[in-house]
Design an enzyme around this catalytic site. Sequence first.
Site, PDB file in Angstrom:
ATOM      1  N   ASP A 165      -3.560  -6.589  -4.120  1.00 39.80           N
ATOM      2  CA  ASP A 165      -2.900  -7.367  -3.288  1.00 39.80           C
ATOM      3  C   ASP A 165      -3.815  -8.415  -2.919  1.00 39.80           C
ATOM      4  O   ASP A 165      -5.173  -8.630  -2.964  1.00 39.80           O
ATOM      5  CB  ASP A 165      -2.039  -7.318  -2.690  1.00 39.80           C
ATOM      6  CG  ASP A 165      -2.476  -6.185  -1.041  1.00 39.80           C
ATOM      7  OD1 ASP A 165      -3.613  -6.586  -1.471  1.00 39.80           O
ATOM      8  OD2 ASP A 165      -1.999  -5.983  -0.853  1.00 39.80           O
ATOM      9  N   TYR A 186      -0.107  -5.886 -11.362  1.00 38.51           N
ATOM     10  CA  TYR A 186      -0.346  -5.142  -9.182  1.00 38.51           C
ATOM     11  C   TYR A 186       0.514  -4.473  -9.142  1.00 38.51           C
ATOM     12  O   TYR A 186       0.109  -2.973  -8.911  1.00 38.51           O
ATOM     13  CB  TYR A 186      -0.283  -6.598  -8.006  1.00 38.51           C
ATOM     14  CG  TYR A 186      -0.490  -5.655  -7.322  1.00 38.51           C
ATOM     15  CD1 TYR A 186      -1.195  -4.869  -6.632  1.00 38.51           C
ATOM     16  CD2 TYR A 186       0.806  -5.241  -6.514  1.00 38.51           C
ATOM     17  CE1 TYR A 186      -1.492  -4.579  -5.263  1.00 38.51           C
ATOM     18  CE2 TYR A 186       1.126  -4.619  -5.333  1.00 38.51           C
ATOM     19  CZ  TYR A 186      -0.061  -4.810  -4.374  1.00 38.51           C
ATOM     20  OH  TYR A 186       0.069  -3.550  -3.836  1.00 38.51           O
ATOM     21  N   GLU A 202       7.333  -1.598  -3.333  1.00 39.98           N
ATOM     22  CA  GLU A 202       6.623  -2.827  -4.138  1.00 39.98           C
ATOM     23  C   GLU A 202       7.436  -4.207  -4.911  1.00 39.98           C
ATOM     24  O   GLU A 202       6.469  -4.573  -4.412  1.00 39.98           O
ATOM     25  CB  GLU A 202       5.375  -2.098  -5.083  1.00 39.98           C
ATOM     26  CG  GLU A 202       4.398  -1.353  -4.760  1.00 39.98           C
ATOM     27  CD  GLU A 202       3.841  -1.627  -4.008  1.00 39.98           C
ATOM     28  OE1 GLU A 202       3.641  -3.002  -4.060  1.00 39.98           O
ATOM     29  OE2 GLU A 202       3.285  -1.388  -3.055  1.00 39.98           O
TER      30      GLU A 202
END
Length: 274
Positions: A118, A100, A17
């Site tokens: 996202d 996020y 990520e």
Amino acid sequence: MLAWRQTRDPYAVLVSEVMLQQTQVGRVLPFYARWMLRWPTLADLGAASRSDVIREWAGLGYNRRALALHRLALEVIQRFDGVLPGDPATLRTLPGIGPYTAAAVASFAFGQRVAAADTNVARVVARCELGVAGPRAVPPATLRLTVSAMLPATGARDHNLALMDLGAMVCLARGPRCDHCPVARLCEWRRAGSPLAENAPAAVPVRFERSGRFARGRIVDALRAHSAMTEPELAELLPGPHAERLDAYLAALERDGLIERAGGAWSLPGAQPV
Ligand code: SF4
């Protein structure tokens, strides 16, 4: 299937990520594979030197992400005995973790029922549920509430991943493939005739070579290749106007912990012999 989709290891999900922040999937794949081979656990990363971490990140851009990951590993070892926490609020207290990324790790690694939205997910939800061309056409709070309200009682991880894939492969920012869309019959934007945002100002692209990010990246790249460099040597690497701003670039990189000065020369942190 993408390597980070096949694991529930929180550290592996986190690495993917952080790498995917502002970087496309295809570009991340080889970096992720190399990183996980070199530092397969959070403890391995915590034991690495800052200069090695910066070197390994070469080519991925936004070098601050590498240092944030390293700081995060050290902090998790110190605060949580090396075990990444699973709740988004605690994750957000760690270096480099925004809303996020915290939600993505909580959902994809820990299976928590949280929305991980996202830009792809935001676009799908804006169009399908709210009937507008894109997320900028609605207040952020409205979008957040809508994304959360759509979460199913069970299977939130699969739901998040499905929305993400829909946005990445079908509901494209330019040229959505509505004829192939599995939710076309439910889509409010399509039902309304796919109206475009009115008078949206065209973004003026800034040439990358003129940006400060380009110049700072060049300095870090040079220090990856040389153990130490003087300011005149670094200035020679920078085209015209950038060379005049060398002091400001060095100060910013030093503030971020990406470089350090010793004995009149600059280097990656800890890279100069003492
Ligand atoms: Fe996106 Fe078109 Fe599907 Fe609506 S129908 S969600 S606009 S791809």
